[in-house]
Write a protein that holds these residues in place. Structure first.
Motif, PDB file in Angstrom:
ATOM      1  N   ALA A  61      -3.893  11.910   4.360  1.00  0.00           N
ATOM      2  CA  ALA A  61      -4.855  11.629   5.303  1.00  0.00           C
ATOM      3  C   ALA A  61      -5.270  10.179   5.297  1.00  0.00           C
ATOM      4  O   ALA A  61      -5.632   9.395   6.506  1.00  0.00           O
ATOM      5  CB  ALA A  61      -6.028  12.360   5.401  1.00  0.00           C
ATOM      6  N   ALA A  62      -5.150   9.496   4.175  1.00  0.00           N
ATOM      7  CA  ALA A  62      -5.530   7.971   4.082  1.00  0.00           C
ATOM      8  C   ALA A  62      -4.495   7.069   4.764  1.00  0.00           C
ATOM      9  O   ALA A  62      -4.618   5.896   4.963  1.00  0.00           O
ATOM     10  CB  ALA A  62      -5.896   7.660   2.578  1.00  0.00           C
ATOM     11  N   LEU A  63      -3.273   7.476   4.908  1.00  0.00           N
ATOM     12  CA  LEU A  63      -2.204   6.757   5.505  1.00  0.00           C
ATOM     13  C   LEU A  63      -2.418   6.529   6.960  1.00  0.00           C
ATOM     14  O   LEU A  63      -3.097   7.343   7.731  1.00  0.00           O
ATOM     15  CB  LEU A  63      -0.733   7.366   5.333  1.00  0.00           C
ATOM     16  N   PRO A  64      -2.133   5.386   7.656  1.00  0.00           N
ATOM     17  CA  PRO A  64      -2.256   5.096   9.001  1.00  0.00           C
ATOM     18  C   PRO A  64      -1.560   6.476   9.960  1.00  0.00           C
ATOM     19  O   PRO A  64      -0.468   6.802   9.443  1.00  0.00           O
ATOM     20  CB  PRO A  64      -1.264   3.852   9.286  1.00  0.00           C
ATOM     21  N   SER A  65      -1.964   6.518  11.171  1.00  0.00           N
ATOM     22  CA  SER A  65      -1.608   7.659  11.763  1.00  0.00           C
ATOM     23  C   SER A  65       0.140   7.505  12.085  1.00  0.00           C
ATOM     24  O   SER A  65       0.715   8.293  12.169  1.00  0.00           O
ATOM     25  CB  SER A  65      -2.352   7.948  13.004  1.00  0.00           C
ATOM     26  N   ARG A  66       0.391   6.172  12.377  1.00  0.00           N
ATOM     27  CA  ARG A  66       1.804   5.935  12.544  1.00  0.00           C
ATOM     28  C   ARG A  66       2.874   6.420  11.416  1.00  0.00           C
ATOM     29  O   ARG A  66       3.758   6.772  11.665  1.00  0.00           O
ATOM     30  CB  ARG A  66       2.139   4.389  13.068  1.00  0.00           C
ATOM     31  N   ASP A  67       1.928   6.060  10.431  1.00  0.00           N
ATOM     32  CA  ASP A  67       3.046   6.480   9.259  1.00  0.00           C
ATOM     33  C   ASP A  67       2.856   8.044   8.997  1.00  0.00           C
ATOM     34  O   ASP A  67       4.243   8.474   8.837  1.00  0.00           O
ATOM     35  CB  ASP A  67       2.410   5.853   7.835  1.00  0.00           C
ATOM     36  N   ARG A  68       1.960   8.534   9.419  1.00  0.00           N
ATOM     37  CA  ARG A  68       1.929  10.083   9.182  1.00  0.00           C
ATOM     38  C   ARG A  68       3.023  10.558  10.112  1.00  0.00           C
ATOM     39  O   ARG A  68       3.462  11.595   9.906  1.00  0.00           O
ATOM     40  CB  ARG A  68       0.764  10.474   9.118  1.00  0.00           C
ATOM     41  N   ASP A  69       2.956  10.098  11.287  1.00  0.00           N
ATOM     42  CA  ASP A  69       3.707  10.433  12.462  1.00  0.00           C
ATOM     43  C   ASP A  69       5.287  10.303  11.998  1.00  0.00           C
ATOM     44  O   ASP A  69       5.962  11.525  12.186  1.00  0.00           O
ATOM     45  CB  ASP A  69       3.708   9.864  13.824  1.00  0.00           C
TER      46      ASP A  69
END
Length: 171
Positions: A116-124
């Motif tokens: 969850a702490a990663l940017p959304s683009r990285d999680r995507d």
């Protein structure tokens, strides 16, 4: 190609990566690095040293999620370091279901919480774009509200989503 090995096997992996630089290799469970020492994760230095091989991808699994809470490690600091070294576009999440204890939606929720702490683009990238780049057939798969694959051609094999052509198309 997907390989499963631990730190002792990393020298052989380097041999394969150097001999076949155009073959994309997925390292299952990220070789289960030792992370208990916490930041800067010196015990995982051999894993991080592999980031220089552009043909190496990491499969981040439930094992990694759970082990990222050991000792002085935290999911926030460990996965931030992994992404900083390899880039999110070379990391793909895999549930390890049904071998890992828990339901598939539960394992997904556990991984989402850890990242969850990663940017959304990285999680995507980690949760679907990297897998789509490695396995182009996944690009057309729609996801349900929980982020799991769905579709009329989907069947479940021991709980794992597996795509196959409709039976009538086989006739």
């Amino acid at each position: 190609m997907c390989v499963q090995l631990r730190e002792a096997g990393l020298p052989q992996l380097v041999t394969v990566l150097e001999r076949f630089p155009r073959v994309r290799v997925v390292l299952d469970h990220m070789a289960r690095p030792t992370v208990e020492d916490g930041p800067p994760y010196a015990a995982a230095a051999r894993l991080f040293s592999l980031a220089r091989y552009a043909n190496l991808y990491l499969k981040l699994s439930t094992h990694n999620v759970r082990e990222s809470r050991a000792g002085k490690a935290t999911p926030e600091s460990f996965f931030a370091r992994v992404v900083a070294e390899f880039g999110a576009s070379r990391i793909a999440w895999g549930s390890n279901f049904p071998a890992s204890e828990g339901s598939l939606p539960g394992l997904l929720a556990e991984a989402r919480s850890a990242l969850a702490a990663l940017p959304s683009r990285d999680r995507d990238w980690i949760f679907f774009r990297t897998a789509q780049s490695l396995y182009p057939a996944l690009a057309g798969v729609e996801k349900d509200g929980a982020g799991l694959p769905q579709g009329r051609n989907q069947v479940y094999n021991r709980g794992s989503p597996v795509l196959r052509t409709q039976e009538k198309e086989h006739r």
